[in-house]
Every structure is written in C-alpha cells, then in structure tokens.
Design an enzyme around this catalytic site. Sequence first.
Site, PDB file in Angstrom:
ATOM      1  N   LYS A   1       0.872  -1.165   0.000  1.00 44.92           N
ATOM      2  CA  LYS A   1       0.000   0.000   0.000  1.00 44.92           C
ATOM      3  C   LYS A   1       0.917   1.226   0.000  1.00 44.92           C
ATOM      4  O   LYS A   1       1.547   1.557   0.999  1.00 44.92           O
ATOM      5  CB  LYS A   1      -0.903   0.043   1.233  1.00 44.92           C
ATOM      6  CG  LYS A   1      -1.894   1.201   1.117  1.00 44.92           C
ATOM      7  CD  LYS A   1      -2.265   1.805   2.443  1.00 44.92           C
ATOM      8  CE  LYS A   1      -2.998   3.115   2.235  1.00 44.92           C
ATOM      9  NZ  LYS A   1      -2.127   4.217   1.773  1.00 44.92           N
TER      10      LYS A   1
ATOM     11  N   GLU B   1      11.280   0.615   9.572  1.00 48.11           N
ATOM     12  CA  GLU B   1      12.277   1.671   9.332  1.00 48.11           C
ATOM     13  C   GLU B   1      11.559   2.964   9.672  1.00 48.11           C
ATOM     14  O   GLU B   1      10.739   3.460   8.916  1.00 48.11           O
ATOM     15  CB  GLU B   1      12.730   1.604   7.878  1.00 48.11           C
ATOM     16  CG  GLU B   1      14.018   2.344   7.630  1.00 48.11           C
ATOM     17  CD  GLU B   1      13.773   3.698   7.035  1.00 48.11           C
ATOM     18  OE1 GLU B   1      13.699   4.680   7.829  1.00 48.11           O
ATOM     19  OE2 GLU B   1      13.652   3.794   5.810  1.00 48.11           O
TER      20      GLU B   1
ATOM     21  N   CYS C   1      14.280  10.342   6.293  1.00 48.81           N
ATOM     22  CA  CYS C   1      14.483   9.879   7.678  1.00 48.81           C
ATOM     23  C   CYS C   1      15.947   9.972   8.084  1.00 48.81           C
ATOM     24  O   CYS C   1      16.252   9.997   9.267  1.00 48.81           O
ATOM     25  CB  CYS C   1      14.020   8.438   7.825  1.00 48.81           C
ATOM     26  SG  CYS C   1      12.310   8.251   7.398  1.00 48.81           S
TER      27      CYS C   1
ATOM     28  N   GLU D   1      11.703  15.174  14.436  1.00 52.13           N
ATOM     29  CA  GLU D   1      12.166  15.252  13.046  1.00 52.13           C
ATOM     30  C   GLU D   1      11.620  16.530  12.421  1.00 52.13           C
ATOM     31  O   GLU D   1      10.402  16.729  12.399  1.00 52.13           O
ATOM     32  CB  GLU D   1      11.610  14.069  12.263  1.00 52.13           C
ATOM     33  CG  GLU D   1      12.535  12.893  12.183  1.00 52.13           C
ATOM     34  CD  GLU D   1      11.964  11.802  11.288  1.00 52.13           C
ATOM     35  OE1 GLU D   1      10.761  11.523  11.380  1.00 52.13           O
ATOM     36  OE2 GLU D   1      12.720  11.242  10.511  1.00 52.13           O
TER      37      GLU D   1
END
Length: 485
Positions: free
Chosen positions: A179, A255, A289, A386
């Site tokens: 997906k 991850e 990331c 982040e």
Amino acid sequence: MTKLTDQSLLKKASYWQGEWHDADNCFDVTNPANGDVIAKVANSSADDAEKAVAAAHRAFNAWAARPAAERAELLLRWQQLLLEHQDDLALLLTLEQGKPLAEAKGEIAYGAGYLQWFAEEAKRVYGDTIPAKTDDQRIIVIKQPVGVVAAVTPWNFPNAMIARKAAAALAAGCTFVVKPAQLTPLSALAMAELADRAGIPAGVFNVITSTDAKAIGEVLTEDKRVAKFSFTGSTKIGKQLAKQCAGTVKRVSLELGGNAPFIVFDDADLDAAIDGLMASKFRNAGQTCVCTNRILVQQKVLAAFTEKLLKAIGKLKLGDGTADNVDIGPLINHDACDKVDKLLNEALALGAKLQCGGKRQAADSLFYLPTLITGVNNDMAVAQQEIFGPVAAIQSFDTDAEAIALANATDSGLAAYFYSRDIGRVWRVAEALQYGMVGINEGMVSNPAAPFGGVKQSGYGREGSKYGLADYLDIKYLCLGGLAD
Ligand code: SIN
C-alpha cells in the site's frame, strides 16, 4: 502528464492478480508545486486489500518453487525497464512528490539498484551443514521464503522504498502486496506496469491504492496469510502497526523516524563537511528519515563553519522540481509547512537566532525557504523531533564526550554523521554513537549494497545488502538420521 513519453505508465487503478482494478470512488493526487490535480486514483477498500492478499497467497508456491536464477532474471528485466523509463518515472515522481527532477532520476536509479542487487543475491541463499553428535545423523540448514509479504511505504521516496522491499521479497521467493502512500501512488502503479511488462507472474507483485490507511493497514497486519510485514514511516504509526502484527506473530521490519546528528570536530575538513551537510540536510527538501536534524559544531570552528554554511545555503535555488537547476522543491503539504513553522518559532522564542530563511516563500505556498538557525540546544523541540524540512539547526559543543552525549540523547537511532581526520577519534566516536548507520566524513550513506536500518525507536530489520535478504527467509533445520549401516 502530456509530457510522458509512454502514456501507459500513468495508471490509476489498483493492481492485483496481474490485473488493474477500479474502485467505486477515486481520490485526487495533486502536485505540491502548484496544487494541480494530476490524476484521480482508485480508492480501494479493505475487501480489495483482502483480494490482493489472496492473489499473493495463491501465487506464492509457484513463485517460491522457481529456481533462484529465474527469479533473478525477471528482477533484472524489471530493473532494466525502470532504467529505460527513467525519465518518465522521474517526471511522475516529481509531479506527485515535488523533489527536483535530477533527484527524482537519482531515486529511480537508486530503486533500480535494489532490484539489481537482490537479483544477484537471490542466487546466494546458501544453507549450512553442521557436524552432528553421532555418526548416523547429519544436520542440515536450508533457507526458505517466509511467504506473503505486505508493506506500507512512505511518500518521500515513492519508488525506492517499494523497490528495496519488493526486490528483497521477490528475490527470496516471497510474493508481495504494497500500500503506497496516498499522496504518491502513481510511482507505485508505474512500477506495477513495468513488473507486468517484465513478466513477473500474476499475483507476485500487487499494489493497493487507498486513502483508508487504517482499514488497509488492518488487513495487511492482521490477515493470517501475510507472513511478514514491512513498514517505512513514522515511529508513532510503526508502533501501532507492530502491535497489530503481534496477533498473528508476523515477522516485522520497521524503518522509522530518525534524529540524525551531524558532528563537526575541530580537525575536520570544513569544506568537505559543508558538502556532506548540504547533501544530508537539503536532499528532498529535508524530508528524509536520514536527513541531518541536529548540527553539532565544536566551539573552535563554530564561526568559520557557520559562515561557510550560510554562503552555501544562499546558493540553493528553490522552485518547481520540473524547472531547470532547482535544488529544493516544495514540501509535501501544508501540515509539513505548519510543523516546520511551529518548531522554528518555538526555537526562536527560546533564544535561537535566525540567520536566513525562516518562512514560506509566500503565505499559502508549500515552498519553504532554506533556513539556518544558530544557538540551538538539545532540549528544544527542533532538536528532539524530526524537522522534515529545509531547516539547518546548529548547536555547539566543547569536548568529544559532550558531542557524543548530545548525539545520543534521543530515542531515535537511525543515521548519524561526523567529520574528523583523526583516526583515533574516528574509531572512538563511530563506536560510541548509538545509531544503525554512521557516515564518517560522508553525508550520504544510502546504497543497495549496505544495510539500511536503525536501532532504538528507529526500528529493526535491515534493508539492502546481504543482511536485507535474511529478513525474508526462514531458517529450517533438517535432522537426517538413520544413516548407520
Ligand atoms: C528514508 O528517508 O527513509 C530513506 C532514505 C534513503 O533510503 O536514503
């Protein structure tokens, strides 16, 4: 879209069992550079996701039974097709995601690199024989594909994150359902079209497009026929999906988010460090990331480094990714811009200094000016969350021990970077950093031959390299007895 050389790469339906499936309704895919609707794509349901899982399940035995060399051949054909259509795939990617065309082309080559790497590794799934306790026994270890693999992939690398999961899965003999992010489904569907052209059999590679991430995620994480689940995305969602996988004890690879420190020691080659930082911080407008999140600079070189960085940032060209010579495209959506604004404003209110940028190009645009702030400290939210935007945030430190403590003071542990020419310091710091990947005098660590992945709350499992295949293989021990005369 009229600019696509091969118009049939623009697909708008989900793909399973080797066929395209429309849905009762569609959702818009928009270009973040201008808000234009690029395509209306099938909004598939949980029922459709089950059909895709069923297709992958049906296809599994035959695919697993194919000799590795044949699977490798098909993966290489798929890789070749990606490269042959690199320009079209890059254009689709830029239109739906925003990154500059040159970067998008780089991503297609990067994704194709995983197909090539794992095609080669497919032929090296070796077993073992182990000395037995008695002479009438032999101990043999074989490796077998885990089964159906399901994946949920992010919008920041709409091609490569699928390629690196699917390549390893298919090479191992697993079948695959993905997906893709609802913001960037077109790259995934173009990959399915090319998988089909490459001759990958029906049911081996399947794509479900949908806005209902929750419902589709539930099928992919809870269906018993799925043996392994792989996710790239936020830590918060990753934790939830891992919980859902526990009910059927699936193999899981995660991850998740990072909070990469970039440490510049006083013996560093400052120009090299600037080059590494620009690549690590501003790639994909800061939306990776592994992007540098915190820049830690030793006091002695702080002024010189800051001045050089300010100059380098001043040269960056912001604009529509399809235009020439653009370095930074738009952020993905307004939420992303709002988050950057919030982190920045909070840091400034707490005493950080704005050196350049600090806002969107225009009030309602998604183009965020490349930004530099100094005087940051590790307790600020900008250093703990982040940023996922083009904001370089500098902190300073005095000693190596202080730099290591600052770098490790986070729940994340994906990538870290540091610059030093002192070999003793290089070893000490590399070993002390609590991260899955460390760039030493290097700002770009991604490579199909290397194990990509994190520690702590950045997840588990490795993608790429020989280790990446292991995540898709079960170890089976055979005890062969009755060998005595
Ligand atoms: C990511 O942002 O998760 C992927 C970055 C990469 O593969 O280099």
